[in-house]
Design a protein around this motif. Sequence first.
Motif, PDB file in Angstrom:
ATOM      1  N   UNK A  51     -15.353  -2.189 -16.135  1.00  0.00           N
ATOM      2  CA  UNK A  51     -15.374  -2.729 -17.497  1.00  0.00           C
ATOM      3  C   UNK A  51     -16.632  -2.147 -18.121  1.00  0.00           C
ATOM      4  N   UNK A  52     -16.460  -1.414 -19.203  1.00  0.00           N
ATOM      5  CA  UNK A  52     -17.614  -0.727 -19.789  1.00  0.00           C
ATOM      6  C   UNK A  52     -17.638  -0.959 -21.288  1.00  0.00           C
ATOM      7  N   UNK A  53     -18.808  -1.344 -21.828  1.00  0.00           N
ATOM      8  CA  UNK A  53     -18.891  -1.542 -23.276  1.00  0.00           C
ATOM      9  C   UNK A  53     -18.693  -0.223 -24.016  1.00  0.00           C
ATOM     10  N   UNK A  54     -17.937  -0.284 -25.129  1.00  0.00           N
ATOM     11  CA  UNK A  54     -17.729   0.928 -25.935  1.00  0.00           C
ATOM     12  C   UNK A  54     -18.346   0.774 -27.324  1.00  0.00           C
ATOM     13  N   UNK A  55     -18.751  -0.424 -27.660  1.00  0.00           N
ATOM     14  CA  UNK A  55     -19.349  -0.668 -28.978  1.00  0.00           C
ATOM     15  C   UNK A  55     -19.677  -2.134 -29.085  1.00  0.00           C
ATOM     16  N   UNK A  56     -19.843  -2.589 -30.321  1.00  0.00           N
ATOM     17  CA  UNK A  56     -20.129  -4.000 -30.584  1.00  0.00           C
ATOM     18  C   UNK A  56     -18.885  -4.813 -30.233  1.00  0.00           C
ATOM     19  N   UNK A  57     -18.917  -5.568 -29.159  1.00  0.00           N
ATOM     20  CA  UNK A  57     -17.775  -6.416 -28.763  1.00  0.00           C
ATOM     21  C   UNK A  57     -16.482  -5.653 -28.502  1.00  0.00           C
ATOM     22  N   UNK A  58     -16.569  -4.424 -28.013  1.00  0.00           N
ATOM     23  CA  UNK A  58     -15.371  -3.687 -27.578  1.00  0.00           C
ATOM     24  C   UNK A  58     -15.670  -3.067 -26.210  1.00  0.00           C
ATOM     25  N   UNK A  59     -14.621  -2.960 -25.390  1.00  0.00           N
ATOM     26  CA  UNK A  59     -14.790  -2.476 -24.013  1.00  0.00           C
ATOM     27  C   UNK A  59     -13.610  -1.622 -23.597  1.00  0.00           C
ATOM     28  N   UNK A  60     -13.818  -0.849 -22.536  1.00  0.00           N
ATOM     29  CA  UNK A  60     -12.707  -0.234 -21.814  1.00  0.00           C
ATOM     30  C   UNK A  60     -12.690  -0.888 -20.440  1.00  0.00           C
ATOM     31  N   UNK A  61     -11.523  -1.392 -20.048  1.00  0.00           N
ATOM     32  CA  UNK A  61     -11.412  -1.963 -18.704  1.00  0.00           C
ATOM     33  C   UNK A  61     -10.312  -1.222 -17.971  1.00  0.00           C
ATOM     34  N   UNK A  62     -10.442  -1.100 -16.657  1.00  0.00           N
ATOM     35  CA  UNK A  62      -9.390  -0.381 -15.945  1.00  0.00           C
ATOM     36  C   UNK A  62      -9.523  -0.446 -14.438  1.00  0.00           C
ATOM     37  N   UNK A  63      -8.516   0.124 -13.764  1.00  0.00           N
ATOM     38  CA  UNK A  63      -8.451   0.168 -12.296  1.00  0.00           C
ATOM     39  C   UNK A  63      -7.893   1.545 -11.929  1.00  0.00           C
ATOM     40  N   UNK A  64      -8.802   2.509 -11.760  1.00  0.00           N
ATOM     41  CA  UNK A  64      -8.402   3.911 -11.593  1.00  0.00           C
ATOM     42  C   UNK A  64      -8.376   4.314 -10.119  1.00  0.00           C
ATOM     43  N   UNK A  65      -7.408   5.153  -9.736  1.00  0.00           N
ATOM     44  CA  UNK A  65      -7.411   5.627  -8.348  1.00  0.00           C
ATOM     45  C   UNK A  65      -8.257   6.881  -8.143  1.00  0.00           C
ATOM     46  N   UNK A  66      -8.678   7.557  -9.254  1.00  0.00           N
ATOM     47  CA  UNK A  66      -9.097   8.962  -9.097  1.00  0.00           C
ATOM     48  C   UNK A  66     -10.597   9.202  -9.283  1.00  0.00           C
ATOM     49  N   UNK A  67     -11.189   9.812  -8.248  1.00  0.00           N
ATOM     50  CA  UNK A  67     -12.596  10.226  -8.288  1.00  0.00           C
ATOM     51  C   UNK A  67     -12.678  11.637  -8.858  1.00  0.00           C
ATOM     52  N   UNK A  68     -13.407  11.804  -9.971  1.00  0.00           N
ATOM     53  CA  UNK A  68     -13.627  13.173 -10.452  1.00  0.00           C
ATOM     54  C   UNK A  68     -14.639  13.848  -9.563  1.00  0.00           C
ATOM     55  N   UNK A  69     -15.801  13.214  -9.376  1.00  0.00           N
ATOM     56  CA  UNK A  69     -16.798  13.827  -8.498  1.00  0.00           C
ATOM     57  C   UNK A  69     -17.852  12.800  -8.093  1.00  0.00           C
ATOM     58  N   UNK A  70     -18.303  12.923  -6.856  1.00  0.00           N
ATOM     59  CA  UNK A  70     -19.479  12.160  -6.436  1.00  0.00           C
ATOM     60  C   UNK A  70     -20.459  13.128  -5.799  1.00  0.00           C
ATOM     61  N   UNK A  71     -21.745  12.800  -5.906  1.00  0.00           N
ATOM     62  CA  UNK A  71     -22.789  13.622  -5.299  1.00  0.00           C
ATOM     63  C   UNK A  71     -23.754  12.657  -4.617  1.00  0.00           C
ATOM     64  N   UNK A  72     -23.917  12.824  -3.312  1.00  0.00           N
ATOM     65  CA  UNK A  72     -24.873  12.027  -2.543  1.00  0.00           C
ATOM     66  C   UNK A  72     -25.702  13.015  -1.759  1.00  0.00           C
ATOM     67  N   UNK A  73     -26.965  13.212  -2.122  1.00  0.00           N
ATOM     68  CA  UNK A  73     -27.758  14.268  -1.517  1.00  0.00           C
ATOM     69  C   UNK A  73     -27.067  15.601  -1.788  1.00  0.00           C
ATOM     70  N   UNK A  74     -26.823  16.362  -0.717  1.00  0.00           N
ATOM     71  CA  UNK A  74     -26.151  17.659  -0.943  1.00  0.00           C
ATOM     72  C   UNK A  74     -24.641  17.574  -0.763  1.00  0.00           C
ATOM     73  N   UNK A  75     -24.110  16.356  -0.535  1.00  0.00           N
ATOM     74  CA  UNK A  75     -22.668  16.213  -0.301  1.00  0.00           C
ATOM     75  C   UNK A  75     -21.922  15.941  -1.605  1.00  0.00           C
TER      76      UNK A  75
END
Length: 388
Positions: free
Chosen positions: A175-199
Motif C-alpha cells: 500500500x503506497x501513498x500516491x498523493x493527498x489521501x490517495x494510494x495504490x494497493x496491491x498483491x503482486x507476484x513479480x520481482x523486477x529486481x533485487x540487489x543485496x550486496x553483489x547478488x
Amino acid sequence: MTVSTPPLIPMRTPVPGDAPVPLSIDITPSTLVMSTPAHLLLADDNDEQAPLTGPLTALASQVATTLHQPGMVAAGLISFDATSSRLALCSAPRWADPLLAPYCFGCRHPSWTLKAEPEPAAYLAAVRQAQEMIKAGPLHKVVLARTMVLEADRPLTVKELLAHLPGPNARYVYAAPTGEDTWLIGASPELLVSRHGRTVATTPMAGSAPRSFDPTVDQARALALQGSGKDLQEHRLVVDAVARALAPFCEHLYVPARPQLTATSTMWHLSTPITGRLRDPGTCSLTLAAALHPTPAVCGTPENLAREVIGALEPVERGFYAGLVGWQDAAGDGEWALALRCGAVSGNTLRLYAGAGIVAGSEPEAELAETSAKFSTLLRALRVHTDL
Ligand SMILES: C=C(O[C@H]1C=CC=C(C(=O)O)[C@@H]1O)C(=O)O
C-alpha cells in the motif's frame, strides 16, 4: 510438472528495534507498506524532506546523495512511464516479519457497484487492433490493460483494504501513498529486481492461465501453459530482454533455459528466476531498475513502439500501475516489484488494473479472460462477488 519456489532473497539480518509480526499495523496516510518474501517494511515520510518525485533515471543519484545515514531508506512508487515517482525518504524504517495471511477478522465489507472501463467489447477490439499491428510488423508483443471501477457505499481506508490482501504466493503486498489521501494497493507476484550486496535477482513472468477451483482442471491448465508455444514465445521475449539489460552489470548471470510454473491464488504463470553477481559493487538497485524498466512483461517489444501502441489503445492512464514499488537503503541494496494486481484508492473508489501480453498467436477472448482472472486477485481478497 515443476512448480517454482520463491526466488532466493537473502534474509535481512535482524537488528535491535525490529518487531515480530504485528497484530495491527500502525500506519498513517503517508506510510508505505511493503511485505516481501523476506520482510515487512513500514516507511513513513520524513517531515523535513519532501518525497522524491523525479524520473527513474535521476533516482539512483538523488537517493545516493540523500540517504546520508545507514539505516535510512527511500521507498515508494515509480510510474509505468518512468517519468515520475513518489519515494519517501525515511530515516527510521520499521522492519518486521512478512505478512503471510489476511489479518482482518469479522470486519464489515462495503457494498460495491462495479463498472468495466473500457467495456469488454472495446478491450477485445483493442486486442484485435494490436494483433493487426503485430501482423504488419515490426511490433512483436504489447501488453494491453483494462480497468474495473469499484464504488463502495462508504469511504475506503487503506488499513482495512490492506488487511485482506496477504495470502498464499502474493509475494509482494503493498500500500503506497500516491498523493493527498490517495494510494495504490496491491498483491503482486513479480520481482523486477533485487540487489543485496553483489547478488542480483529478478523473476520475469509472462505467459499465464487462470486457476480453477476444480483440481483436475487446475492441473490441466498448468500443464497446458507449460507446453503452450504461444506462451513460451511471449515468455522468451521477456527473459531475453531482461538478460540483455542485466548482462552489462554482471560478471555472472545465470539464466535457466526453461521457465518454471509459479502459482498465485488466482493465476498460473511462467516464470524464470535469474540470478547474477555484480561486476561493480557500487551499482545500486535503482540503477538496475532503470536499466530494466519497462520490461516486455508490462510493455512490449520493440519497447518504444509498444509504449506508443499502449498510449493509443488504452483509454485510461496507467499512472503507477505496471510501474515499480519498492525500497533502497543507504548501501544501495533494495527490492523493486512490479506494481501489478493493484488498485488506485481514492475516497469511495477503487480502480483495479489488469493487463495481458498480446502476441501474434493470442486469442482475444482468452486475453480478456486472463485480465478478468487477474482482477480476481483483489476482488476475491476483498470478498467482491461478480461475474466478470
Ligand atoms: C500485466 C500484468 O501481468 C504481467 C505479469 C505476469 C504475466 C503477464 C502475462 O502473462 O501477460 C503479464 O505480463 C498484470 O497483472 O496486469
